[in-house]
Write a protein that holds these residues in place. Structure first.
Motif, PDB file in Angstrom:
ATOM      1  N   SER A  44       0.821  -1.212   0.000  1.00 22.38           N
ATOM      2  CA  SER A  44       0.000   0.000   0.000  1.00 22.38           C
ATOM      3  C   SER A  44       0.861   1.271   0.000  1.00 22.38           C
ATOM      4  N   ARG A  91      -9.327   1.599   2.701  1.00 24.80           N
ATOM      5  CA  ARG A  91     -10.230   2.757   2.775  1.00 24.80           C
ATOM      6  C   ARG A  91     -11.307   2.549   3.827  1.00 24.80           C
ATOM      7  N   ASP A 137      -3.850   8.767  -1.026  1.00 23.63           N
ATOM      8  CA  ASP A 137      -4.613   7.549  -0.783  1.00 23.63           C
ATOM      9  C   ASP A 137      -3.642   6.377  -0.855  1.00 23.63           C
ATOM     10  N   THR A 156      -3.610   3.136   0.141  1.00 32.08           N
ATOM     11  CA  THR A 156      -4.358   1.963   0.573  1.00 32.08           C
ATOM     12  C   THR A 156      -4.155   0.831  -0.428  1.00 32.08           C
ATOM     13  N   SER A 178      -6.200   1.684  -3.603  1.00 31.72           N
ATOM     14  CA  SER A 178      -5.636   2.652  -4.559  1.00 31.72           C
ATOM     15  C   SER A 178      -4.472   2.050  -5.332  1.00 31.72           C
TER      16      SER A 178
END
Length: 129
Positions: free
Chosen positions: A39, A65, A80, A82, A85
């Motif tokens: 991530s 998220r 973002d 995560t 993403s």
């Protein structure tokens, strides 16, 4: 902990490869990778490059998220970082990103991820751990 987990992963992969996996079991011709810690940081970079090379990449990490991690290190506003993403980015680069929330420090989670990939794909070509 790391060494025993790494040995367990190698043993699981060896067992799967030597258990008579035939080409009929492989569900896709697309190469498949699992990248832990993908991530953010170097794991994310590796996952993105594998995606650019056309891999299906299972993006393992704790940052999602829907379930933010309490006490995780702060990131800049608007970023973002995560598993979702990263998976979206991989897909946009020509690969197939699959977000897979996972805490690699938790007993059994990496093994469960490998089992899930074998079930879904019938193969595992690259493991970055």
């Amino acid at each position: 902990m790391f060494r025993s987990t790494a040995l367990l992963i190698v043993a699981a992969l060896h067992s799967a490869v030597t258990s008579g996996l035939s080409s009929a079991t492989v569900k896709s011709s697309q190469r498949v990778a699992i990248v832990t810690g993908s991530s953010r940081g170097i794991g994310r970079g590796i996952a993105q490059e594998l995606g650019s090379a056309g891999f299906a990449v299972y993006v393992l990490g704790r940052s999602t998220r829907s379930a933010p991690i309490a006490g995780q290190r702060p990131v800049a506003e608007g970023l973002d970082l995560t598993v979702e993403s990263c998976a979206e980015d991989i897909t946009s680069r020509g690969g197939r990103g699959v977000p897979f929330p996972c805490d690699v420090s938790a007993e059994g989670e990496v093994e469960s991820a490998i089992d899930a990939v074998w079930e879904a794909e019938g193969r595992l070509d690259v493991l970055v751990c």
